[in-house]
Design an enzyme around this catalytic site. Sequence first.
Site, short mmCIF file in Angstrom:
data_model
loop_
_atom_site.label_atom_id
_atom_site.label_comp_id
_atom_site.label_asym_id
_atom_site.label_seq_id
_atom_site.Cartn_x
_atom_site.Cartn_y
_atom_site.Cartn_z
N GLU A 43 0.72 -1.36 0.07
CA GLU A 43 -0.01 0.05 -0.08
C GLU A 43 1.01 1.33 0.20
O GLU A 43 0.55 2.34 -0.80
CB GLU A 43 -0.92 -0.05 1.14
CG GLU A 43 -2.17 -0.93 1.03
CD GLU A 43 -3.05 -0.96 -0.17
OE1 GLU A 43 -2.97 0.22 -0.74
OE2 GLU A 43 -3.76 -1.78 -0.54
N TYR A 126 -6.51 6.55 4.03
CA TYR A 126 -6.82 5.33 2.86
C TYR A 126 -6.06 4.16 3.38
O TYR A 126 -6.70 3.12 3.36
CB TYR A 126 -6.26 6.08 1.60
CG TYR A 126 -6.13 4.75 0.55
CD1 TYR A 126 -7.00 4.12 0.10
CD2 TYR A 126 -4.78 4.53 0.54
CE1 TYR A 126 -6.89 3.03 -0.57
CE2 TYR A 126 -4.43 3.38 -0.11
CZ TYR A 126 -5.82 2.33 -0.54
OH TYR A 126 -5.22 1.26 -1.40
N ASP A 144 -9.67 6.34 -2.11
CA ASP A 144 -8.59 6.63 -2.72
C ASP A 144 -8.97 7.05 -4.08
O ASP A 144 -10.08 7.32 -4.24
CB ASP A 144 -7.68 5.29 -3.05
CG ASP A 144 -8.11 4.42 -3.90
OD1 ASP A 144 -9.38 4.59 -4.03
OD2 ASP A 144 -7.59 3.55 -4.44
#
Length: 347
Positions: A43, A126, A144
């Site tokens: 991520e 996020y 996002d």
Amino acid sequence: MEIWNQEQINSFRATLLAWYDQEGRDQLPWRVNHDPYRVLVSEIMLQQTRVETVIEYFNRFMATLPTVEDLAQAEEATVLKLWEGLGYYSRARNLQRAAQYVVNDLQGKWPNSSDDLQELPGVGPYTAAAIASICFNEVVPAVDGNQYRVFGRLLKIDADISQPKSRKIFYNAIAPIVDPKRPGDFNQAIMDLGSTYMKASNPDTLNSPVKDYNAAYRDGVEDKYPVKTKRVKPRKELWQAQVVYNEAGDLLFEKRPETGLLSGFWTFPLRKIDQIDDLDGQQLTIKPVVHIFTHRRWEIWLVAVKAPTKLAANQRYLSSKEWQALSLPKVQHKLLAKLHEVTDVSE
DNA sequence: TACCCGTGGGC
DNA sequence: TGCCCAAGGGT
């Protein structure tokens, strides 16, 4: 803005996840399991960075530092070398701090909620939601760019996604839609949708599995969503990069300040100039090296200058073997390539 | 809030 | 070529 009833929400979930089960990118290397360490690394790498770019970096990173303990204990130089060329280097430093926080402060026990995950350095709303939903089944939307784009179109949300305050509007609109049985798959399905049929440019809405839920498409205004206004042009700056050799043929490098652009990285000594006439040394190239950052456009002139009588505290001569072992920013690699180009010609 | 923070690809 | 874009976060 469209508001769906429960029946529409249920059928949307079923349609989306059925498509995801058939065509989702389940082969992505960070999707082979739900290890929070792997998901965290992916991520962070994926922030503002393309999937195709990340895959190679991710595999190399995990092969070198397979566990959160490995990352916590690694040299920072090792981490930065693994990140070399990926950009936004504070991500790498924060990622290691996050690993150290989990290992040292939490005894290796991962935070398992979106709220607690945001305590990790470099993990915002996020990323926390993504990890919480994928690894711990928390029913929360991972808002996002994909969710902005997909739900901006599906629901005709007029909030300007360039403005931070719009995040809450999207969050509140999406939260009731997230599938409570499969929140992680739901979020990842939206990501896959947003990178295939519902891309920013040249979307293939006609063949999208959720075409029937797309209010913007239905109304012929898909190109108006998501609403996005802000755009900042990079500011032009002129620089000179000083080329200095010592007797051994090593090159002079300078460590950049601990804050700001490319902080802490080694480059040639760089000096900002107002105009080309201000070049202070022998000009080595006909054209400057051009490097464009998000907010700045650098035009850099290589100049040969006399060696300083005394090195500054942040300066060192480095052999090619030494600087090749360092993590250097792309712009410095460009300068080195340009220097070798002009050097080869003169030989 | 507005701005800072990298890089590479698409058109 | 000059833009826009790509799984944001920090300040």
